[in-house]
Scaffold this motif. Structure first.
Motif, PDB file in Angstrom:
ATOM      1  N   UNK A  47     -38.732  26.604   6.948  1.00 38.40           N
ATOM      2  CA  UNK A  47     -38.865  27.551   8.295  1.00 38.40           C
ATOM      3  C   UNK A  47     -38.786  29.194   7.493  1.00 38.40           C
ATOM      4  N   UNK A  48     -40.007  29.725   7.756  1.00 32.01           N
ATOM      5  CA  UNK A  48     -39.320  31.319   7.617  1.00 32.01           C
ATOM      6  C   UNK A  48     -40.373  31.949   6.520  1.00 32.01           C
ATOM      7  N   UNK A  49     -40.591  31.198   5.806  1.00 33.62           N
ATOM      8  CA  UNK A  49     -41.154  31.316   4.589  1.00 33.62           C
ATOM      9  C   UNK A  49     -42.742  32.086   4.770  1.00 33.62           C
ATOM     10  N   UNK A  50     -42.926  33.167   4.006  1.00 31.29           N
ATOM     11  CA  UNK A  50     -44.267  34.533   4.467  1.00 31.29           C
ATOM     12  C   UNK A  50     -44.471  34.041   3.107  1.00 31.29           C
ATOM     13  N   UNK A  51     -45.575  34.387   2.735  1.00 30.24           N
ATOM     14  CA  UNK A  51     -46.037  35.163   1.418  1.00 30.24           C
ATOM     15  C   UNK A  51     -45.198  36.678   1.146  1.00 30.24           C
ATOM     16  N   UNK A  52     -44.903  36.994   2.091  1.00 36.29           N
ATOM     17  CA  UNK A  52     -44.615  38.855   2.272  1.00 36.29           C
ATOM     18  C   UNK A  52     -43.527  38.715   1.688  1.00 36.29           C
ATOM     19  N   UNK A  53     -42.720  37.947   1.496  1.00 33.41           N
ATOM     20  CA  UNK A  53     -41.316  37.496   1.258  1.00 33.41           C
ATOM     21  C   UNK A  53     -41.197  36.484  -0.434  1.00 33.41           C
TER      22      UNK A  53
END
Length: 231
Positions: free
Chosen positions: A215-221
């Protein structure tokens, strides 16, 4: 000096001859036979005239010399006076030029003072605007800080909600095998609702590191793209 000597000797000799003549005339009244001494009277009389003439000649020569000297001095003084007049004229011209330069300099100083006054007014206005902008910047920073706190609170609440949903999903998957698809669908739905603005927010929520599918994974991270964000 010689002229004075001859004049003095001539004067006394002439006076002596006159006195001798007067004395002879007085005595002749008493004694008519009394005879004038020509050897004494005429030489003294003519000698007096001669000495007076010589003294007068020397005096005239001396006076002429003095007169010539005075005329020469007067000519020198006249020449010097003319020179001083020319110098005075030149000095007056220089004074006039200096006065003109002084007036021009005074005008320039006045212009500079007016420009300085304008600069002072502009600087005062600029400082006033600067203070106003600084005040606005300070207010915006306060508002930004308040908004950042709200965002952090929302992220925290979102993280807590995610953690709570994750725990409930894990519990539901253990109790029923038939409900696996339903739980997976709920988890995916929950994952899509979790969002971390940056890794600091993920760390505050206790979710770091965040892997792909969490949950909350994103490419910006995940800047290096290895599937693990906020390492």
């Amino acid at each position: 000096m010689m002229a004075d000597f001859f004049l003095l000797m001539g004067f006394f000799t002439f006076i002596f001859s006159i006195l001798y003549l007067i004395i002879h005339l007085v005595k002749k009244r008493k004694n008519k036979e009394k005879v004038l001494s020509k050897k004494l009277f005429y030489p003294t009389l003519f000698g007096g005239f001669l000495l007076l003439s010589i003294g007068s000649a020397f005096t005239d020569t001396t006076d002429q010399e003095k007169l010539n000297a005075a005329l020469e001095d007067n000519e020198k003084l006249s020449t010097k006076n003319d020179s001083l007049k020319i110098e005075n004229k030149n000095l007056q011209k220089e004074i006039d030029e200096l006065e003109t330069k002084l007036e021009n300099t005074t005008d320039k100083i006045t212009e500079y003072e007016e420009e300085i006054a304008l600069f002072e007014e502009e600087r005062t206005d600029f400082n006033s605007k600067k203070e106003s902008l600084n005040e606005k910047i300070s207010n915006l920073e306060e508002k930004n800080s308040t908004l950042q706190n709200k965002v952090d609170n929302l992220n925290t609440e979102l993280s807590e909600t995610k953690t709570s949903n994750s725990k409930s999903n894990n519990s539901a998957s253990k109790n029923t095998g038939s409900g696996t698809n339903s739980s997976s669908s709920s988890t995916n739905s929950s994952n899509s609702n979790v969002y971390y603005k940056n890794c600091d927010a993920a760390r505050q929520a206790g979710a770091a590191p965040v892997r792909r599918g969490d949950p909350g994974y994103g490419s910006h991270l995940d800047r290096d793209g290895d599937g693990v964000a906020c390492e």
